[in-house]
Design an enzyme around this catalytic site. Sequence first.
Site, PDB file in Angstrom:
ATOM      1  N   ASN A  10       0.876  -1.173   0.000  1.00 21.66           N
ATOM      2  CA  ASN A  10       0.000   0.000   0.000  1.00 21.66           C
ATOM      3  C   ASN A  10       0.910   1.220   0.000  1.00 21.66           C
ATOM      4  OD1 ASN A  10      -1.675   2.140   0.650  1.00 21.66           O
ATOM      5  ND2 ASN A  10      -2.760   1.062   2.289  1.00 21.66           N
ATOM      6  N   ARG A  94      -2.271  -1.841  -3.751  1.00 23.53           N
ATOM      7  CA  ARG A  94      -3.368  -0.883  -3.697  1.00 23.53           C
ATOM      8  C   ARG A  94      -3.055   0.196  -4.727  1.00 23.53           C
ATOM      9  NH1 ARG A  94      -4.233   4.069   0.446  1.00 23.53           N
ATOM     10  NH2 ARG A  94      -6.280   4.718  -0.275  1.00 23.53           N
ATOM     11  N   HIS A 183     -11.052   4.945  -1.344  1.00 27.86           N
ATOM     12  CA  HIS A 183     -11.135   4.096  -0.151  1.00 27.86           C
ATOM     13  C   HIS A 183     -12.136   2.963  -0.364  1.00 27.86           C
ATOM     14  CE1 HIS A 183      -9.960   7.902   2.316  1.00 27.86           C
ATOM     15  NE2 HIS A 183      -8.875   7.165   2.159  1.00 27.86           N
ATOM     16  N   HIS A 211     -15.078   6.349   6.768  1.00 33.28           N
ATOM     17  CA  HIS A 211     -13.655   5.959   6.797  1.00 33.28           C
ATOM     18  C   HIS A 211     -12.859   7.211   7.149  1.00 33.28           C
ATOM     19  CE1 HIS A 211      -9.950   3.849   5.177  1.00 33.28           C
ATOM     20  NE2 HIS A 211      -9.571   5.118   5.191  1.00 33.28           N
ATOM     21  N   ASN A 214      -6.159   9.439   7.563  1.00 33.66           N
ATOM     22  CA  ASN A 214      -5.535  10.684   7.141  1.00 33.66           C
ATOM     23  C   ASN A 214      -6.364  11.304   6.033  1.00 33.66           C
ATOM     24  OD1 ASN A 214      -3.281  12.168   7.973  1.00 33.66           O
ATOM     25  ND2 ASN A 214      -2.054  10.306   7.830  1.00 33.66           N
ATOM     26  N   ARG A 244      -6.222  17.879   3.834  1.00 29.40           N
ATOM     27  CA  ARG A 244      -7.037  18.283   2.675  1.00 29.40           C
ATOM     28  C   ARG A 244      -8.313  18.991   3.124  1.00 29.40           C
ATOM     29  NH1 ARG A 244      -7.044  12.285   0.279  1.00 29.40           N
ATOM     30  NH2 ARG A 244      -5.067  11.827   1.313  1.00 29.40           N
ATOM     31  N   ARG A 287      -5.033  12.758  17.740  1.00 29.32           N
ATOM     32  CA  ARG A 287      -4.599  12.593  19.144  1.00 29.32           C
ATOM     33  C   ARG A 287      -4.032  13.905  19.686  1.00 29.32           C
ATOM     34  NH1 ARG A 287      -1.461   7.263  17.341  1.00 29.32           N
ATOM     35  NH2 ARG A 287      -1.333   8.645  15.556  1.00 29.32           N
ATOM     36  N   GLU A 387      -7.754  -3.189   4.809  1.00 30.08           N
ATOM     37  CA  GLU A 387      -7.565  -3.071   3.361  1.00 30.08           C
ATOM     38  C   GLU A 387      -6.556  -4.102   2.865  1.00 30.08           C
ATOM     39  OE1 GLU A 387      -6.929   1.129   4.378  1.00 30.08           O
ATOM     40  OE2 GLU A 387      -7.661   1.592   2.374  1.00 30.08           O
TER      41      GLU A 387
HETATM   42  N1  LIG Z   1      -5.859   6.717  19.415  1.00 26.34           N
HETATM   43  C1  LIG Z   1      -6.187   7.586  18.479  1.00 26.34           C
HETATM   44  N2  LIG Z   1      -7.030   8.595  18.735  1.00 26.34           N
HETATM   45  C2  LIG Z   1      -7.367   9.486  17.801  1.00 26.34           C
HETATM   46  N3  LIG Z   1      -6.920   9.455  16.547  1.00 26.34           N
HETATM   47  C3  LIG Z   1      -6.064   8.475  16.222  1.00 26.34           C
HETATM   48  C4  LIG Z   1      -5.659   7.484  17.149  1.00 26.34           C
HETATM   49  N4  LIG Z   1      -4.830   6.638  16.511  1.00 26.34           N
HETATM   50  C5  LIG Z   1      -4.714   7.084  15.245  1.00 26.34           C
HETATM   51  N5  LIG Z   1      -5.456   8.187  15.061  1.00 26.34           N
HETATM   52  C6  LIG Z   1      -5.611   8.982  13.830  1.00 26.34           C
HETATM   53  O1  LIG Z   1      -5.564   8.149  12.703  1.00 26.34           O
HETATM   54  C7  LIG Z   1      -4.861   8.819  11.638  1.00 26.34           C
HETATM   55  C8  LIG Z   1      -4.272   7.809  10.695  1.00 26.34           C
HETATM   56  O2  LIG Z   1      -5.276   6.938  10.266  1.00 26.34           O
HETATM   57  P1  LIG Z   1      -4.986   5.787   9.205  1.00 26.34           P
HETATM   58  O3  LIG Z   1      -6.266   5.107   8.921  1.00 26.34           O
HETATM   59  O4  LIG Z   1      -3.851   4.963   9.680  1.00 26.34           O
HETATM   60  O5  LIG Z   1      -4.567   6.691   7.986  1.00 26.34           O
HETATM   61  P2  LIG Z   1      -3.875   6.417   6.605  1.00 26.34           P
HETATM   62  O6  LIG Z   1      -4.121   4.952   6.277  1.00 26.34           O
HETATM   63  O7  LIG Z   1      -4.583   7.353   5.702  1.00 26.34           O
HETATM   64  O8  LIG Z   1      -2.432   6.739   6.811  1.00 26.34           O
HETATM   65  C9  LIG Z   1      -3.842   9.673  12.384  1.00 26.34           C
HETATM   66  O9  LIG Z   1      -3.535  10.813  11.655  1.00 26.34           O
HETATM   67  C10 LIG Z   1      -4.539  10.027  13.666  1.00 26.34           C
HETATM   68  O10 LIG Z   1      -5.176  11.275  13.525  1.00 26.34           O
HETATM   69  C1  LIG Z   2      -7.530   7.977  -1.419  1.00 22.90           C
HETATM   70  C2  LIG Z   2      -6.977   8.436  -0.121  1.00 22.90           C
HETATM   71  O1  LIG Z   2      -7.305   9.495   0.345  1.00 22.90           O
HETATM   72  O2  LIG Z   2      -6.134   7.595   0.489  1.00 22.90           O
HETATM   73  P1  LIG Z   2      -5.351   7.870   1.862  1.00 22.90           P
HETATM   74  O3  LIG Z   2      -6.369   8.026   2.921  1.00 22.90           O
HETATM   75  O4  LIG Z   2      -4.527   6.622   2.034  1.00 22.90           O
HETATM   76  O5  LIG Z   2      -4.541   9.108   1.672  1.00 22.90           O
HETATM   77 MG   LIG Z   3      -5.567   4.365   5.011  1.00 23.60          MG
END
Ligand SMILES: Nc1ncnc2c1ncn2[C@@H]1O[C@H](COP(=O)(O)OP(=O)(O)O)[C@@H](O)[C@H]1O
Ligand SMILES: CC(=O)OP(=O)(O)O
Ligand SMILES: [Mg+2]
Length: 402
Positions: A10, A94, A183, A211, A214, A244, A287, A387
């Site tokens: 990914n 992905r 997503h 979902h 980030n 974003r 957090r 995922e």
């Molecule tokens: N314990 C928590 N409490 C609140 N937010 C959290 C916690 N753990 C992770 N996060 C949030 O989850 C985000 C990342 O989510 P994730 O699904 O892993 O994102 P991505 O796959 O897009 O990188 C972090 O930026 C943070 O804001």
């Molecule tokens: C499509 C997309 O926003 O993916 P990610 O959350 O991994 O940045």
């Molecule tokens: Mg993600």
Amino acid sequence: MTPTRVLVLNSGSSSVKYQLIDMADRSRLAVGLAERIGEETSALHHEPLAGGGGKRERHGRLADHDAALEAIAEELAADGMGLDSPELAVIGHRVVHGGLKLTVPTLVDDAMLKEIERLIPVAPLHNPANVTGIRTAQRLRPDLPQVAVFDTAFHSAMPEHAARYAIDVETADAHRVRRYGFHGTSHAYVSRKAAELLGKDPSEVNLIVLHLGNGASASAVRGGRCEDTSMGLTPLEGLVMGTRSGDIDPAVVFHLGRVAGMSMDEVDELLNKRSGLLGLCGDNDMRQIRRRMAEGDAAARLAFDIYIHRLKKYIGAYYAVLGTVDAVVFTAGVGENSAPVREAAVAGLEELGLAVDGELNAAGGKEARLISPSYARVKVAVVPTDEELEIAEQSYALVASR
Ligand SMILES: Nc1ncnc2c1ncn2[C@@H]1O[C@H](COP(=O)(O)OP(=O)(O)O)[C@@H](O)[C@H]1O
Ligand SMILES: CC(=O)OP(=O)(O)O
Ligand SMILES: [Mg+2]
């Protein structure tokens, strides 16, 4: 011996998440993350889950995604699970944007790579990394099948009235300007798991899936099919995200160009990388925002309130789109871990049949669970997304059927 292992990659704009999964029993053999690729402070976190070895870390610059993938391959090889392993059946990638043509998991070939490259302008943060991930994997293991699983796939069945923007049809069609949604692998997986949790067949339930990672997106799912989703031509539309903006008046772009003298690229960078929670308060991690709120920080409070307000608007909108809703489902980093976000997002929606039980909401856990009180007409659930497993399933099914 038939190979049963799948390596899932990914690749994000500055990171690569990976998992090696054995499809014989769905066990995870290794998981890891290469982060801050391209910076001096790159790190690789590698954890072999089979064989008992502990977590390992590498620090120091990983110049690009190619270097990151080589380092990942070395770590796997050190555990006797390298890319040359005869037990490896397929590498599953992905890929964020598949456009109109790539709507099902597909074996990688040159024509597909060209199409993913052609779509870079509509997924500038994601598709370049996806292409590099595929090319490097091909170089390291040329004989192995590679499968691309698209974020846009689940949403490709969206009805035309949800997928089209209300702009001149000829212009839109000439440039394939429409809403694709992202997503999708997560929305599809989480919808199935949520139906399971409700003890029903996916075809029998209507869900609002949130979902919140980030990147963040909402979708309205009727009977297992996507009816609408918050991301559009690119992953910029919809909810407030880490960096974003989500929805804005498109005229903001003209205004910044004409009045602030910003170029297209500058506005693009502003809306994708310097907006959302980060732009509002200087932090994009929920957090940290909660910590600052506890100290009375007004900017963090406002950022949180804007995030929740947008979320609530989508819950209301998708409730109306679906007519009846069985459950609102929270997933991904924020959705799975932030009880305050879940509580605030459904606060005041009792008239819609929605409520959260304080204790159930506060209790942690890695399992899918309900957090609504038993009397709630519409359930609220936390369903951890996976995922990587879903990509492994789809990639393996494709090579196994050949
Ligand atoms: N314990 C928590 N409490 C609140 N937010 C959290 C916690 N753990 C992770 N996060 C949030 O989850 C985000 C990342 O989510 P994730 O699904 O892993 O994102 P991505 O796959 O897009 O990188 C972090 O930026 C943070 O804001
Ligand atoms: C499509 C997309 O926003 O993916 P990610 O959350 O991994 O940045
Ligand atoms: Mg993600």
